[in-house]
Design an enzyme around this catalytic site. Sequence first.
Site, PDB file in Angstrom:
ATOM      1  N   HIS A 121       0.792  -1.234   0.000  1.00 15.97           N
ATOM      2  CA  HIS A 121       0.000   0.000   0.000  1.00 15.97           C
ATOM      3  C   HIS A 121       0.821   1.280   0.000  1.00 15.97           C
ATOM      4  O   HIS A 121       0.243   2.367  -0.089  1.00 15.97           O
ATOM      5  CB  HIS A 121      -0.944   0.003   1.205  1.00 15.97           C
ATOM      6  CG  HIS A 121      -1.880  -1.156   1.245  1.00 15.97           C
ATOM      7  ND1 HIS A 121      -2.901  -1.313   0.327  1.00 15.97           N
ATOM      8  CD2 HIS A 121      -1.957  -2.235   2.083  1.00 15.97           C
ATOM      9  CE1 HIS A 121      -3.561  -2.427   0.599  1.00 15.97           C
ATOM     10  NE2 HIS A 121      -3.014  -3.006   1.647  1.00 15.97           N
ATOM     11  N   CYS A 154      -5.953  -9.104   5.191  1.00 15.44           N
ATOM     12  CA  CYS A 154      -4.638  -8.833   4.591  1.00 15.44           C
ATOM     13  C   CYS A 154      -3.529  -9.551   5.349  1.00 15.44           C
ATOM     14  O   CYS A 154      -2.616 -10.123   4.742  1.00 15.44           O
ATOM     15  CB  CYS A 154      -4.368  -7.335   4.580  1.00 15.44           C
ATOM     16  SG  CYS A 154      -5.214  -6.418   3.270  1.00 15.44           S
ATOM     17  N   CYS A 262     -21.811  -0.363  26.488  1.00 14.91           N
ATOM     18  CA  CYS A 262     -23.177   0.164  26.569  1.00 14.91           C
ATOM     19  C   CYS A 262     -24.183  -0.948  26.863  1.00 14.91           C
ATOM     20  O   CYS A 262     -25.065  -0.795  27.714  1.00 14.91           O
ATOM     21  CB  CYS A 262     -23.538   0.858  25.251  1.00 14.91           C
ATOM     22  SG  CYS A 262     -22.858   2.520  25.078  1.00 14.91           S
TER      23      CYS A 262
END
Length: 301
Positions: A121, A154, A262
């Site tokens: 990348h 990946c 939560c």
Amino acid sequence: LTLSEAKAGDSGQYTVVISNPDGEVTVSQAVQLIVDSLMQSIPGGTYRINATPDSNGHAVVLSPYQVDIFEVKQSYWEEVYAWATKNGYDFDNPGMIFVDQAIDSWNTAEGSEDKSCADCHGDPEEMAGVKAVYPKWNEEAGEVRTLQMQVNDCRENRMGAEPWKYDAAAAINMEALLSSVSRGLPVNVAIDGPAADTWEKGKEIYYTRYGLLELSCANCHEQNYGNYIRADHLSQGQVNGFPTYRLKNAKLNGIHSRFKGCVRDTRAETFSPGSPEFVALELYVASRGNGLDVEGPSVRN
């Protein structure tokens, strides 16, 4: 030169010679001496502060301390600060410490393929805009994937490396890095086509009441945002600032870990980070913030 006398300016190449009592050299070796002390010792004692010709000021007692031997002017600091902020450093955000750690991981080759993220990348900046569109449908896998899921794909299939545990430190750090290079870009999560079913599942979870307290996400973040809960305001529950550095625990926190907290607070059995339920919920909640800027890593209470 003795080591006890060495100063920072003495760093360099030296030849160490060791001889026996008869003066015969037994060892002669070139070594690199690095003296890393650039500090000046200041003795402790009583000092007078704000003394003038007309006043003795007041006395303060200081313990021995050290100061840098080089003068650092305010103008020097301002120059460094201007360069750093222009190049993406954030001095006011402690979460950027973990982004720096992720940059190291980005450039580190791992796995059976001996590859790094950078090998495929390039620089992290090449990934600008990626965070803004996740979660997203992955046609090859036939599922909606979060950014952490894609990173692990990946790692396993391109690098031959072990996947990271969901919301583990390394995984959140990498997500924070990818978020940082997308700062200011609008969230643009797609919810149509094959992603629609997962979005509907996330919406159902968002409005379902859980736990002994029978609370849903919407009860707090839609119906009562801006109101107080304990000593803090309820937010709209947007996730464009994640990963988030929380002052509460002094570390980066992932979206799924926040979801888990939560649900747990409703006194319910919660889902796990990376579970299909939380993937669906992330897709739905992220879509509610479409158009907002990517802000991660942000800082929150």
